[in-house]
Design a protein around this motif. Structure first.
Motif, short mmCIF file in Angstrom:
data_model
loop_
_atom_site.label_atom_id
_atom_site.label_comp_id
_atom_site.label_asym_id
_atom_site.label_seq_id
_atom_site.Cartn_x
_atom_site.Cartn_y
_atom_site.Cartn_z
N GLU A 140 0.82 -1.23 -0.05
CA GLU A 140 -0.05 -0.15 0.03
C GLU A 140 0.82 1.36 0.23
O GLU A 140 0.61 2.42 -0.81
CB GLU A 140 -0.98 -0.01 1.06
CG GLU A 140 -1.92 -0.92 1.39
CD GLU A 140 -2.95 -0.86 0.02
OE1 GLU A 140 -3.20 0.12 -0.35
OE2 GLU A 140 -3.38 -2.04 -0.27
N ASN A 141 1.80 1.27 0.75
CA ASN A 141 3.05 2.43 0.74
C ASN A 141 3.38 2.46 -0.52
O ASN A 141 3.90 3.68 -1.02
CB ASN A 141 3.87 2.51 1.77
CG ASN A 141 3.25 2.27 3.27
OD1 ASN A 141 3.11 1.12 3.87
ND2 ASN A 141 2.69 3.30 3.82
N ALA A 142 4.01 1.38 -1.20
CA ALA A 142 4.67 1.53 -2.43
C ALA A 142 3.81 2.15 -3.51
O ALA A 142 4.14 3.02 -4.21
CB ALA A 142 5.18 0.34 -2.71
N LEU A 143 2.82 1.61 -3.56
CA LEU A 143 1.43 2.25 -4.68
C LEU A 143 1.26 3.59 -4.35
O LEU A 143 1.21 4.47 -5.04
CB LEU A 143 0.03 1.40 -4.21
CG LEU A 143 0.12 -0.06 -5.11
CD1 LEU A 143 -1.48 -0.28 -4.83
CD2 LEU A 143 0.60 -0.22 -6.46
N ALA A 144 1.22 4.20 -3.34
CA ALA A 144 0.88 5.59 -3.06
C ALA A 144 2.23 6.57 -3.30
O ALA A 144 1.76 7.61 -3.90
CB ALA A 144 0.56 5.79 -1.40
N LEU A 145 3.48 6.00 -2.84
CA LEU A 145 4.48 6.64 -3.48
C LEU A 145 4.89 6.62 -4.73
O LEU A 145 5.02 7.83 -5.53
CB LEU A 145 5.88 6.02 -2.61
CG LEU A 145 5.72 6.35 -1.29
CD1 LEU A 145 6.83 5.58 -0.51
CD2 LEU A 145 5.84 7.88 -0.80
N ILE A 146 4.10 5.65 -5.42
CA ILE A 146 4.44 5.51 -7.00
C ILE A 146 3.49 6.24 -7.58
O ILE A 146 3.82 6.96 -8.67
CB ILE A 146 4.18 4.09 -7.59
CG1 ILE A 146 5.51 3.05 -7.14
CG2 ILE A 146 4.16 4.09 -8.91
CD1 ILE A 146 5.29 1.91 -7.04
N ALA A 147 2.36 6.51 -7.15
CA ALA A 147 1.17 7.21 -7.56
C ALA A 147 1.61 8.65 -7.58
O ALA A 147 1.07 9.47 -8.44
CB ALA A 147 0.01 6.98 -6.92
N LYS A 148 2.34 9.06 -6.58
CA LYS A 148 2.71 10.43 -6.33
C LYS A 148 3.98 10.92 -7.09
O LYS A 148 4.44 11.91 -6.93
CB LYS A 148 2.82 10.75 -4.89
CG LYS A 148 1.75 10.70 -4.11
CD LYS A 148 2.05 10.99 -2.55
CE LYS A 148 0.73 10.70 -1.74
NZ LYS A 148 0.89 11.04 -0.27
N LYS A 149 4.49 9.89 -7.67
CA LYS A 149 5.88 10.12 -8.68
C LYS A 149 6.86 10.21 -7.67
O LYS A 149 8.05 11.01 -8.17
CB LYS A 149 5.53 11.05 -9.67
CG LYS A 149 4.20 10.63 -10.53
CD LYS A 149 4.81 10.74 -12.18
CE LYS A 149 3.78 10.89 -12.90
NZ LYS A 149 3.05 9.47 -13.09
N VAL A 150 6.91 9.77 -6.40
CA VAL A 150 7.99 10.02 -5.59
C VAL A 150 8.73 8.70 -5.74
O VAL A 150 9.99 8.75 -5.39
CB VAL A 150 7.49 9.87 -3.95
CG1 VAL A 150 8.85 9.85 -3.27
CG2 VAL A 150 6.64 11.27 -3.96
N ALA A 151 8.41 7.56 -6.21
CA ALA A 151 9.15 6.65 -6.32
C ALA A 151 8.66 5.74 -7.56
O ALA A 151 7.59 6.05 -7.98
CB ALA A 151 9.34 5.66 -4.93
N SER A 152 9.43 4.83 -8.04
CA SER A 152 9.13 3.88 -9.04
C SER A 152 9.22 2.52 -8.79
O SER A 152 10.39 2.28 -7.94
CB SER A 152 9.78 4.04 -10.41
OG SER A 152 11.27 3.91 -10.40
N LYS A 153 8.64 1.57 -9.12
CA LYS A 153 8.77 0.04 -8.90
C LYS A 153 9.78 -0.58 -9.57
O LYS A 153 10.09 -0.32 -10.66
CB LYS A 153 7.46 -0.63 -9.20
CG LYS A 153 7.36 -2.05 -8.94
CD LYS A 153 6.01 -2.78 -9.17
CE LYS A 153 6.21 -4.25 -9.09
NZ LYS A 153 5.03 -4.89 -9.44
#
Length: 185
Positions: A167-180
Motif C-alpha cells: 500500500e505504501n509503495a503504491l501511494a509513493l508510485i502514484a505521487k511519482k516519488v518512487a518507481s517500482k
C-alpha cells in the motif's frame, strides 16, 4: 536452429514474415532477443550527427517495432493453441506465458473459494496480497514514513532503493516519488 546469426533489418523482417505467414509458432534462433538487444544497444551507443543520427534513430525504431510485433504474434499464437505448445517458444516468450498461467490459477482459486464458501481462503488471499512487499527506487528525497505494517521506513534520498509494504509503495508510485523495481530490471 542451431547456428546463431547476427541480426539486421532484413533478417528480422524475414523472421517476422515467416511468422505471419504460418499458423503455428515457428522455430527461430534461441538467442534472437539477445541478438536484437545487442544490435539495438550497439546502434544506440553510436554517436552520429545530422542525417546519420536520423537514419540510426529510424533504424532503431524499425527494429523495435518489428520485434514488438514478432513477440506479440508469437505469444498470441501460443495462447490460441490448446494446450499451449511450448516447443518452438523461446525462454523469454515462456517467461511471458508463465504469468498468464499464474493469473489463470489465481482466478480459479478465487472463484473456487467464492463458489465453495471458503471464507478463510479468501481472507488469506486478500491478507497475503495486502501484506506483500514491493521494491521501489526513490525519484525524490522523502522523510521517514510509517508503513501500513506500523514499521518506520526512511528517510530516503533520490536513487535509494527500499522494500516497502504494498500500500505504501503504491501511494509513493502514484505521487511519482518512487518507481517500482522488478527483479528483471
Amino acid at each position: 536452429m542451431s547456428e546463431t546469426k547476427k541480426i539486421d533489418v532484413n533478417s528480422l523482417y524475414a523472421i517476422l514474415l515467416r511468422e505471419v505467414e504460418n499458423d503455428s509458432v515457428q522455430e527461430i534462433d534461441p538467442k534472437l532477443y539477445i541478438n536484437i538487444a545487442e544490435f539495438l544497444g550497439n546502434l544506440k551507443s553510436q554517436d552520429f550527427d545530422g542525417i546519420e543520427s536520423k537514419i540510426t534513430s529510424s533504424l532503431a525504431k524499425m527494429i523495435s517495432e518489428m520485434t514488438t510485433l514478432l513477440l506479440k504474434i508469437r505469444i498470441e499464437k501460443a495462447i490460441q493453441s490448446k494446450p499451449i505448445d511450448y516447443s518452438n517458444l523461446l525462454d523469454e516468450e515462456r517467461f511471458v506465458l508463465d504469468s498468464e498461467d499464474e493469473m489463470r490459477q489465481r482466478k480459479e482459486t478465487v472463484l473456487s473459494a467464492t463458489l465453495n464458501g471458503r471464507l478463510k481462503l479468501l481472507e488469506t488471499v486478500a491478507e497475503n496480497h495486502r501484506s506483500r512487499s514491493v521494491v521501489v527506487r526513490f525519484l525524490k528525497p522523502i522523510d521517514q514514513i510509517v508503513g501500513t505494517d506500523l514499521h518506520t521506513y526512511g528517510p530516503f534520498d533520490a536513487e535509494d532503493v527500499a522494500t516497502l509494504p504494498f500500500e505504501n509503495a503504491l501511494a509513493l508510485i502514484a505521487k511519482k516519488v518512487a518507481s517500482k523495481i522488478s527483479w528483471e530490471d
